[in-house]
Design an enzyme around this catalytic site. Structure first.
Site, PDB file in Angstrom:
ATOM      1  N   ASP A   8      25.979 110.329  -5.143  1.00  0.00           N
ATOM      2  CA  ASP A   8      26.916 110.758  -5.929  1.00  0.00           C
ATOM      3  C   ASP A   8      27.421 111.971  -5.748  1.00  0.00           C
ATOM      4  OD1 ASP A   8      26.839 108.762  -8.878  1.00  0.00           O
ATOM      5  OD2 ASP A   8      24.929 108.918  -7.427  1.00  0.00           O
ATOM      6  N   GLU A  39      32.819 108.725  -7.495  1.00  0.00           N
ATOM      7  CA  GLU A  39      33.111 108.650  -8.963  1.00  0.00           C
ATOM      8  C   GLU A  39      33.062 109.831  -9.810  1.00  0.00           C
ATOM      9  OE1 GLU A  39      31.318 106.088 -11.846  1.00  0.00           O
ATOM     10  OE2 GLU A  39      29.340 107.424 -11.971  1.00  0.00           O
ATOM     11  N   ASN A  40      32.336 110.635  -9.340  1.00  0.00           N
ATOM     12  CA  ASN A  40      32.045 112.046 -10.017  1.00  0.00           C
ATOM     13  C   ASN A  40      32.820 113.397  -9.136  1.00  0.00           C
ATOM     14  OD1 ASN A  40      29.270 110.741 -10.911  1.00  0.00           O
ATOM     15  ND2 ASN A  40      30.853 111.351 -12.490  1.00  0.00           N
ATOM     16  N   ASN A  67      30.861 103.792 -13.494  1.00  0.00           N
ATOM     17  CA  ASN A  67      31.289 103.699 -14.963  1.00  0.00           C
ATOM     18  C   ASN A  67      32.342 104.910 -15.178  1.00  0.00           C
ATOM     19  OD1 ASN A  67      28.770 105.347 -14.458  1.00  0.00           O
ATOM     20  ND2 ASN A  67      29.156 105.997 -16.503  1.00  0.00           N
ATOM     21  N   HIS A  68      32.321 106.069 -14.069  1.00  0.00           N
ATOM     22  CA  HIS A  68      33.164 106.954 -14.269  1.00  0.00           C
ATOM     23  C   HIS A  68      34.438 106.681 -13.340  1.00  0.00           C
ATOM     24  CE1 HIS A  68      31.109 109.625 -16.988  1.00  0.00           C
ATOM     25  NE2 HIS A  68      29.867 109.452 -15.884  1.00  0.00           N
ATOM     26  N   HIS A 151      25.179 100.514  -8.961  1.00  0.00           N
ATOM     27  CA  HIS A 151      25.095 101.735  -9.775  1.00  0.00           C
ATOM     28  C   HIS A 151      24.720 101.379 -11.439  1.00  0.00           C
ATOM     29  CE1 HIS A 151      27.364 105.808 -10.513  1.00  0.00           C
ATOM     30  NE2 HIS A 151      27.477 105.214 -11.679  1.00  0.00           N
ATOM     31  N   HIS A 176      24.077 106.732  -9.628  1.00  0.00           N
ATOM     32  CA  HIS A 176      24.218 106.852 -11.104  1.00  0.00           C
ATOM     33  C   HIS A 176      23.222 108.075 -11.811  1.00  0.00           C
ATOM     34  CE1 HIS A 176      25.628 106.445 -15.339  1.00  0.00           C
ATOM     35  NE2 HIS A 176      24.247 106.213 -15.562  1.00  0.00           N
ATOM     36  N   HIS A 178      21.596 110.573 -10.423  1.00  0.00           N
ATOM     37  CA  HIS A 178      21.878 111.837  -9.656  1.00  0.00           C
ATOM     38  C   HIS A 178      20.486 112.271  -9.099  1.00  0.00           C
ATOM     39  CE1 HIS A 178      25.996 112.696 -11.547  1.00  0.00           C
ATOM     40  NE2 HIS A 178      25.942 111.157 -11.345  1.00  0.00           N
TER      41      HIS A 178
END
Length: 257
Positions: A8, A39-40, A67-68, A151, A176, A178
């Site tokens: 991530d 996603e982040n 999810n983000h 994820h 997810h 991290h």
């Protein structure tokens, strides 16, 4: 073939960590395909078109998410047009974007599938196990390699999934949390697996965010806005090499204080 998989990417610090480490890593390893979870990557939550283009310019071939993915509403305007940006395939069929893609490198077809776990995630998604079965039946006779970004929060769910698809997927990597896990391995039927690759972002952080805010949230129980940490550069990645006789897996951590 050789695959480079990056955990991530957290905000600008994560993108700067890529700029710090990725050129030499690409030169040394010479991977055929580079995958990163993005996603982040924009401000720590979500992704924008500008950041998406920046990640591609750094040498990343496919960007997965979780999810983000919807946190930056701008993504709704471009996700349908970008074949190299994936969202979890077990979102409802009416969701924008695509849950997997097939990419050609050196005359080999590589399927990258993005799935999201359901344990502790708080999102009512389709079963990722059954969704994999569905996609696998569609792809199994037309591609040379299948890679899955799972994820998810629960390590048990990720590990169960790894064994469930062992021998069908070539690589399963978790994202997810991290936080990198030290369980990279080749499963009994040949699938390369790791529960979580870990983040690419700040060295001194709480899962990529400034340290003070999470501490205050835990102490007070009150909602606090998180900001991306900036101290040091960290890149966590996985390198998997597959040939006709064996599969090799290696976890790499690069750090600069």
């Amino acid at each position: 073939m050789k695959f480079l998989i990056i955990g991530d990417v957290i905000g600008r610090t994560g993108r700067n960590a890529l700029k710090e480490f990725l050129p030499s890593l690409l030169k040394e390893e010479q991977p055929d395909l580079v995958i990163a979870n993005g996603e982040n990557s924009a401000g720590g939550f979500g992704i924008t078109k500008k950041v998406y283009d920046e990640l591609l310019s750094l040498g990343i071939d496919v960007i997965t998410s979780g999810n983000h993915i919807w946190d930056k509403k701008e993504v709704l305007k471009f996700i349908d047009q970008e074949e190299r940006l994936l969202r979890p395939a077990n979102y409802p069929p009416s969701a924008l974007g695509r849950g997997y893609g097939v990419y050609t490198k050196d005359n080999k077809k590589i399927a990258v599938i993005n799935l999201m776990g359901r344990v502790f995630m708080g999102i009512p998604l389709d079963c990722p196990f059954r969704k994999f079965d569905e996609i696998y039946e569609e792809l199994k006779d037309t591609v040379d390699y299948i890679i899955v970004d799972f994820h998810g929060e629960a390590t048990s769910e990720k590990m169960a999934f790894g064994y469930y698809v062992d021998g069908r997927a070539d690589i399963v990597f978790g994202t997810h949390s991290h936080v990198p896990t030290a369980d990279e391995q080749i499963l009994p039927k040949g699938t390369a697996y790791i529960t979580d690759v870990g983040l690419t972002g700040a060295v001194h952080s709480v899962i990529g965010m400034k340290i003070e805010e999470p501490i205050q949230k835990f102490i007070t129980g009150m909602p606090i806005k998180y900001e991306v940490a900036t101290k040091g550069f960290l890149l966590n990645c996985l390198i998997v090499e597959i040939d006709e006789t064996e599969t090799k897996i290696k976890r790499v951590k690069l750090k600069k204080e």
